[in-house]
Design an enzyme around this catalytic site. Structure first.
Site, PDB file in Angstrom:
ATOM      1  N   ILE A   1       2.602   4.316  -0.633  1.00 61.98           N
ATOM      2  CA  ILE A   1       4.614   4.537  -1.070  1.00 61.98           C
ATOM      3  C   ILE A   1       4.581   3.249  -1.776  1.00 61.98           C
ATOM      4  O   ILE A   1       5.535   3.181  -2.971  1.00 61.98           O
ATOM      5  CB  ILE A   1       5.232   5.322  -0.170  1.00 61.98           C
ATOM      6  CG1 ILE A   1       5.187   6.860  -0.109  1.00 61.98           C
ATOM      7  CG2 ILE A   1       6.674   5.204  -0.949  1.00 61.98           C
ATOM      8  CD1 ILE A   1       5.575   7.132   0.425  1.00 61.98           C
TER       9      ILE A   1
ATOM     10  N   ASP B   1       8.212 -10.223   7.548  1.00 63.00           N
ATOM     11  CA  ASP B   1       7.730  -9.301   8.834  1.00 63.00           C
ATOM     12  C   ASP B   1       9.809  -9.171   9.024  1.00 63.00           C
ATOM     13  O   ASP B   1      10.769  -9.852   8.653  1.00 63.00           O
ATOM     14  CB  ASP B   1       7.922  -9.859   9.938  1.00 63.00           C
ATOM     15  CG  ASP B   1       8.278  -8.521  11.930  1.00 63.00           C
ATOM     16  OD1 ASP B   1       8.532  -7.935  11.684  1.00 63.00           O
ATOM     17  OD2 ASP B   1       7.497  -9.536  12.338  1.00 63.00           O
ATOM     18  N   VAL B   2      10.233  -7.779   8.476  1.00 63.30           N
ATOM     19  CA  VAL B   2      11.824  -7.473   8.436  1.00 63.30           C
ATOM     20  C   VAL B   2      12.440  -7.415   9.680  1.00 63.30           C
ATOM     21  O   VAL B   2      13.458  -7.342   9.510  1.00 63.30           O
ATOM     22  CB  VAL B   2      11.800  -5.904   7.472  1.00 63.30           C
ATOM     23  CG1 VAL B   2      11.190  -6.001   6.077  1.00 63.30           C
ATOM     24  CG2 VAL B   2      11.133  -4.959   8.370  1.00 63.30           C
TER      25      VAL B   2
ATOM     26  N   LYS C   1      14.733   7.881  11.422  1.00 57.97           N
ATOM     27  CA  LYS C   1      14.741   8.464  10.373  1.00 57.97           C
ATOM     28  C   LYS C   1      16.260   9.175   9.666  1.00 57.97           C
ATOM     29  O   LYS C   1      16.884   8.371   8.611  1.00 57.97           O
ATOM     30  CB  LYS C   1      13.833   9.203   9.664  1.00 57.97           C
ATOM     31  CG  LYS C   1      12.476   8.309   9.271  1.00 57.97           C
ATOM     32  CD  LYS C   1      12.516   7.191   8.262  1.00 57.97           C
ATOM     33  CE  LYS C   1      10.555   6.545   8.508  1.00 57.97           C
ATOM     34  NZ  LYS C   1      11.069   5.265   7.549  1.00 57.97           N
TER      35      LYS C   1
ATOM     36  N   ASN D   1      11.300   0.394   1.791  1.00 54.31           N
ATOM     37  CA  ASN D   1      10.543   1.201   2.124  1.00 54.31           C
ATOM     38  C   ASN D   1       9.445   1.046   3.946  1.00 54.31           C
ATOM     39  O   ASN D   1       8.696   1.702   4.082  1.00 54.31           O
ATOM     40  CB  ASN D   1       8.848   0.753   1.312  1.00 54.31           C
ATOM     41  CG  ASN D   1       7.882   1.601   1.475  1.00 54.31           C
ATOM     42  OD1 ASN D   1       7.321   3.102   1.350  1.00 54.31           O
ATOM     43  ND2 ASN D   1       6.404   1.205   1.422  1.00 54.31           N
TER      44      ASN D   1
ATOM     45  N   TYR E   1      10.751   8.469  15.949  1.00 61.67           N
ATOM     46  CA  TYR E   1      10.280   8.548  14.610  1.00 61.67           C
ATOM     47  C   TYR E   1      11.722   8.995  14.183  1.00 61.67           C
ATOM     48  O   TYR E   1      12.623   9.136  12.857  1.00 61.67           O
ATOM     49  CB  TYR E   1       9.374   8.790  13.859  1.00 61.67           C
ATOM     50  CG  TYR E   1       8.408   9.036  12.805  1.00 61.67           C
ATOM     51  CD1 TYR E   1       8.547   7.817  12.326  1.00 61.67           C
ATOM     52  CD2 TYR E   1       8.815  10.072  12.027  1.00 61.67           C
ATOM     53  CE1 TYR E   1       8.381   7.649  10.674  1.00 61.67           C
ATOM     54  CE2 TYR E   1       8.666  10.245  10.400  1.00 61.67           C
ATOM     55  CZ  TYR E   1       8.811   8.718   9.864  1.00 61.67           C
ATOM     56  OH  TYR E   1       8.456   8.918   8.280  1.00 61.67           O
TER      57      TYR E   1
ATOM     58  N   ARG F   1       0.594  -0.845  -0.024  1.00 61.64           N
ATOM     59  CA  ARG F   1      -0.253  -0.021  -0.265  1.00 61.64           C
ATOM     60  C   ARG F   1       1.064   1.288   0.099  1.00 61.64           C
ATOM     61  O   ARG F   1       2.105   1.256   0.674  1.00 61.64           O
ATOM     62  CB  ARG F   1      -0.485  -0.164   1.367  1.00 61.64           C
ATOM     63  CG  ARG F   1      -0.062  -0.456   2.586  1.00 61.64           C
ATOM     64  CD  ARG F   1      -0.604  -0.460   3.811  1.00 61.64           C
ATOM     65  NE  ARG F   1      -2.095  -1.345   3.717  1.00 61.64           N
ATOM     66  CZ  ARG F   1      -1.989  -2.030   4.020  1.00 61.64           C
ATOM     67  NH1 ARG F   1      -0.087  -2.765   4.767  1.00 61.64           N
ATOM     68  NH2 ARG F   1      -2.829  -3.005   4.592  1.00 61.64           N
TER      69      ARG F   1
END
Length: 254
Positions: free
Chosen positions: A23, A68-69, A163, A91, A159, A21
């Protein structure tokens, strides 16, 4: 080789995490349109298969897998199964906002860092090994303008930190792997209009900070980020590695 032919991904295989879904789906679509065979993975296996089915209806070569990364062993197993992946797009990520740092629980911190940073590294490491063995490959990480600025008015230290770490991880891997033929870049998006972010239109305060604080005076669309990823994944960006490409509508200008 003509300039336009450098954008072609014909004959290549691309794997997109969080591809079901937003991006991720827009990116899977863009890379497929560029000619790549797509391995679309997502923690939600049913959503991944539904997204892949939609792309197959358009005639694209797409397979879907649940992943699941944060599970390092599962990531390595998938990378060993698909050791021929030419393009990796990291992503998968989550955001948990409106949590003051002093009130943040261990889980509220680690749940974000585990997916946004640790999971991204597991993927880079596992698929990168095979790229290095072949002497070629392109990795594109999805960072955020939040790796450059502190967003207002929501508190989201975990967050933002994750990033910023993604950006530095991108540069570090790029520096290590460039001599061996693997490029690593990142895109840093602004607020992107998806099902998860449309609530901003019901909040005047958020609207003022998010959209009123953006020179283009709008949110981005998933396909606008996918277009940048397509470029970075292609030979058109052959001289680029370690770059963090801001696609933020000018947000960080102010």
């Amino acid at each position: 080789m003509s300039i336009m032919s450098r954008f072609s991904l014909a004959g290549r295989t691309a794997l997109v995490t969080g591809g079901a879904r937003g991006i991720g789906l827009a990116t899977s679509t863009a890379l497929a349109e560029g000619g790549a065979a797509i391995i679309l993975v997502d923690r939600d296996g049913e959503a991944a298969e539904n997204a892949a089915a939609q792309l197959r209806e358009r005639g694209f070569d797409v397979v879907a897998y649940p992943l699941d990364v944060t599970r390092s062993a599962d990531v390595t197993a998938l990378a060993d199964r698909y050791s021929h992946v030419d393009i990796l797009v990291n992503n998968a990520g989550i955001a948990r906002s409106n949590i003051r740092a002093e009130d943040m629980t261990d889980d509220e911190w680690t749940s974000v860092v585990d997916i946004n940073l640790n999971g991204m590294f597991w993927c880079c490491r596992a698929f990168g090994r095979h790229m290095l063995e072949r002497g070629r490959g392109a990795i594109v990480n999805v960072g955020s303008m939040s790796g450059f600025v502190v967003n207002r008015p929501q508190e989201q230290a975990q967050y933002n930190a994750s990033k910023a770490a993604v950006h530095q991880l991108t540069r570090s891997l790029a520096a290590e792997w460039a001599p061996r033929g693997v490029r690593v870049n990142a895109v840093a998006p602004t607020y992107i209009e998806t099902e998860m972010t449309r609530y901003v239109y019901d909040s005047p305060e958020l609207m003022q900070h998010w959209i009123g604080g953006t020179p283009q005076n709008r949110m981005g669309q998933p396909d606008e980020i996918a277009a940048v990823i397509l470029f970075l994944a292609s030979d058109a960006a052959s001289l680029m590695t370690g770059s963090i490409v801001l696609a933020d509508g000018g947000y960080t200008c102010w």
